[in-house]
Design a protein around this motif. Structure first.
Motif, mmCIF file in Angstrom:
data_model
loop_
_atom_site.group_PDB
_atom_site.id
_atom_site.type_symbol
_atom_site.label_atom_id
_atom_site.label_comp_id
_atom_site.label_asym_id
_atom_site.label_seq_id
_atom_site.Cartn_x
_atom_site.Cartn_y
_atom_site.Cartn_z
ATOM 1 N N ASP A 172 0.915 -1.147 -0.008
ATOM 2 C CA ASP A 172 -0.031 -0.005 0.043
ATOM 3 C C ASP A 172 0.989 1.257 0.105
ATOM 4 O O ASP A 172 1.681 1.327 0.982
ATOM 5 N N PRO A 173 0.909 2.026 -1.302
ATOM 6 C CA PRO A 173 1.630 3.035 -1.254
ATOM 7 C C PRO A 173 1.762 3.957 -0.010
ATOM 8 O O PRO A 173 0.577 4.334 0.423
ATOM 9 N N ALA A 174 2.776 4.535 0.203
ATOM 10 C CA ALA A 174 2.676 5.610 1.505
ATOM 11 C C ALA A 174 2.098 6.682 1.108
ATOM 12 O O ALA A 174 2.242 7.081 -0.052
ATOM 13 N N PRO A 175 1.285 7.497 1.946
ATOM 14 C CA PRO A 175 1.310 7.066 3.398
ATOM 15 C C PRO A 175 -0.169 6.036 3.543
ATOM 16 O O PRO A 175 -0.875 6.565 4.203
ATOM 17 N N GLY A 176 -0.175 5.072 2.866
ATOM 18 C CA GLY A 176 -1.237 4.335 3.088
ATOM 19 C C GLY A 176 -1.668 3.785 4.283
ATOM 20 O O GLY A 176 -0.867 3.795 5.171
ATOM 21 N N SER A 177 -2.683 2.954 4.372
ATOM 22 C CA SER A 177 -3.258 2.569 5.383
ATOM 23 C C SER A 177 -3.036 1.037 5.717
ATOM 24 O O SER A 177 -3.229 0.399 6.896
ATOM 25 N N GLY A 178 -2.333 0.441 4.789
ATOM 26 C CA GLY A 178 -1.940 -0.975 5.100
ATOM 27 C C GLY A 178 -2.631 -1.655 4.435
ATOM 28 O O GLY A 178 -4.059 -1.906 4.509
ATOM 29 N N VAL A 179 -2.051 -2.876 3.675
ATOM 30 C CA VAL A 179 -2.932 -3.991 3.162
ATOM 31 C C VAL A 179 -3.487 -4.906 4.069
ATOM 32 O O VAL A 179 -2.515 -5.377 5.050
ATOM 33 N N ARG A 180 -4.632 -5.241 4.106
ATOM 34 C CA ARG A 180 -5.214 -6.177 5.240
ATOM 35 C C ARG A 180 -5.864 -7.393 4.532
ATOM 36 O O ARG A 180 -5.707 -8.474 5.372
ATOM 37 N N GLN A 181 -6.500 -7.506 3.442
ATOM 38 C CA GLN A 181 -6.878 -8.846 3.337
ATOM 39 C C GLN A 181 -6.969 -9.115 1.710
ATOM 40 O O GLN A 181 -6.392 -8.156 0.784
ATOM 41 N N MET A 182 -7.126 -10.409 1.410
ATOM 42 C CA MET A 182 -7.230 -10.959 -0.164
ATOM 43 C C MET A 182 -8.012 -11.799 -0.194
ATOM 44 O O MET A 182 -8.748 -12.202 0.592
ATOM 45 N N ARG A 183 -8.649 -12.221 -1.532
ATOM 46 C CA ARG A 183 -9.323 -13.128 -1.939
ATOM 47 C C ARG A 183 -9.261 -13.355 -3.375
ATOM 48 O O ARG A 183 -8.530 -12.483 -3.994
ATOM 49 N N PHE A 184 -9.726 -14.521 -3.707
ATOM 50 C CA PHE A 184 -9.432 -15.281 -5.102
ATOM 51 C C PHE A 184 -10.603 -15.700 -6.005
ATOM 52 O O PHE A 184 -11.588 -16.101 -5.421
ATOM 53 N N THR A 185 -10.402 -15.808 -7.210
ATOM 54 C CA THR A 185 -11.108 -16.451 -8.087
ATOM 55 C C THR A 185 -10.457 -16.982 -9.217
ATOM 56 O O THR A 185 -9.282 -16.639 -9.799
ATOM 57 N N ASN A 186 -11.164 -18.055 -10.159
ATOM 58 C CA ASN A 186 -10.515 -18.650 -11.314
ATOM 59 C C ASN A 186 -11.109 -17.910 -12.365
ATOM 60 O O ASN A 186 -12.332 -17.714 -12.412
ATOM 61 N N GLY A 187 -10.062 -17.587 -13.366
ATOM 62 C CA GLY A 187 -10.737 -17.297 -14.760
ATOM 63 C C GLY A 187 -11.536 -15.790 -14.510
ATOM 64 O O GLY A 187 -11.275 -14.886 -13.943
ATOM 65 N N GLY A 188 -12.828 -15.939 -15.419
ATOM 66 C CA GLY A 188 -13.427 -14.597 -15.308
ATOM 67 C C GLY A 188 -14.589 -14.869 -14.438
ATOM 68 O O GLY A 188 -15.628 -14.222 -14.544
ATOM 69 N N ALA A 189 -14.614 -15.888 -13.542
ATOM 70 C CA ALA A 189 -15.806 -16.137 -12.535
ATOM 71 C C ALA A 189 -15.924 -15.083 -11.744
ATOM 72 O O ALA A 189 -15.054 -14.141 -11.346
ATOM 73 N N THR A 190 -17.254 -14.653 -11.548
ATOM 74 C CA THR A 190 -17.646 -13.559 -10.818
ATOM 75 C C THR A 190 -17.722 -13.800 -9.201
ATOM 76 O O THR A 190 -18.026 -13.133 -8.274
ATOM 77 N N THR A 191 -17.671 -15.097 -8.710
ATOM 78 C CA THR A 191 -17.704 -15.407 -7.482
ATOM 79 C C THR A 191 -16.229 -15.684 -6.920
ATOM 80 O O THR A 191 -15.547 -16.412 -7.284
ATOM 81 N N TRP A 192 -16.033 -14.857 -5.953
ATOM 82 C CA TRP A 192 -14.714 -14.751 -5.175
ATOM 83 C C TRP A 192 -14.936 -15.445 -3.842
ATOM 84 O O TRP A 192 -15.829 -15.638 -3.374
ATOM 85 N N SER A 193 -13.710 -15.907 -3.395
ATOM 86 C CA SER A 193 -13.379 -16.548 -2.272
ATOM 87 C C SER A 193 -13.731 -15.676 -1.003
ATOM 88 O O SER A 193 -13.834 -14.197 -1.322
ATOM 89 N N ALA A 194 -13.994 -16.050 0.239
ATOM 90 C CA ALA A 194 -14.197 -15.164 1.011
ATOM 91 C C ALA A 194 -12.826 -14.199 1.559
ATOM 92 O O ALA A 194 -11.863 -14.841 1.289
ATOM 93 N N TRP A 195 -13.311 -12.940 1.863
ATOM 94 C CA TRP A 195 -11.900 -12.166 2.336
ATOM 95 C C TRP A 195 -11.336 -13.017 3.474
ATOM 96 O O TRP A 195 -11.619 -13.349 4.385
ATOM 97 N N GLU A 196 -9.899 -12.942 3.306
ATOM 98 C CA GLU A 196 -9.060 -13.365 4.462
ATOM 99 C C GLU A 196 -7.657 -12.692 4.837
ATOM 100 O O GLU A 196 -7.737 -11.923 3.724
#
Length: 222
Positions: free
Chosen positions: A63-87
């Motif tokens: 997260d570029p300074a003076p950013g708030s910090g990266v906290r979460q991530m989620r994933f999907t395959n290909g062009g799917a619109t359904t993402w995994s839960a934030w973690e």
């Protein structure tokens, strides 16, 4: 308060006054972060092909300074619109590619503490099917007077495979040669002693799948 174009920490002061002129004040500090994080994702350390849909994702996110910090991530395959839960954000993630061989894409989103989201992707070819090959000794001759023979070889990797990359050869019951670039012909030396001889060949594709053993036989009559 319009925070467009702002970044960093700001002190906000509020003053309340009643009709008699009495006042009270309060100050809070707030961090403004309007910039999305940046990052990358690599499937199986950036490999071009995989032979197993179970892969490992390597991630980096800043997260570029003076950013708030990266906290979460989620994933999907290909062009799917359904993402995994934030973690919680991490540097690696075990992931399963979409079913079926061929080109695959994995997308990842990361989110900072302010809620800004960035998306990035990586691609890989999934190839779970073994290639196949054939070998013919001296163009299909049944006998030879010389131990030095020529092998004719074919190799095929079914579509949408990664392509045949290497081959190895052995005399029946012997030790395999080192893997070498696949070719349509190769010189070979049969084992000593008159009688029936067999030569085995295996081919390997770019994903690392190894074919069944292909063989041909000839009789050595010195």
């Amino acid at each position: 308060w319009d925070t467009t174009g702002l970044a960093g920490s700001y002190a906000l002061r509020a003053v309340l006054a009643d009709g008699a002129g009495n006042t009270t004040a309060s100050t809070i500090t707030i961090r403004v972060d309007n910039a999305a994080p940046t990052g990358t994702v690599a499937i199986d350390a950036g490999a071009a092909v995989a032979r197993n849909p179970a892969v490992t994702l390597a991630l980096s996110a800043v997260d570029p300074a003076p950013g708030s910090g990266v906290r979460q991530m989620r994933f999907t395959n290909g062009g799917a619109t359904t993402w995994s839960a934030w973690e919680p954000v991490a540097t690696t993630k075990a992931w399963s590619l979409a079913a079926g061989d061929g080109a695959k894409t994995v997308a990842v989103q990361v989110k900072d503490a302010a809620g800004n989201v960035a998306t990035f992707r990586d691609g890989i070819r999934l190839d779970t099917v073994k290639p196949s090959g054939t070998v013919t000794i001296d163009q299909g001759a049944t006998t030879t007077a010389s131990r030095a023979v020529t092998l004719t070889l074919t190799a095929t990797d079914p579509t949408p495979g990664s392509g045949v990359a290497a081959m190895r050869i052995r005399n029946a019951g012997g030790t395999w040669s080192a893997w070498q670039p696949v070719a349509t012909s190769a010189p070979w030396t049969l084992t000593a002693g008159a009688g029936g001889k067999r030569v085995d060949v295996q081919v390997r594709d770019k994903a690392g799948n190894v074919s069944a053993v292909a063989s041909d036989s000839i009789t050595f009559e010195p």
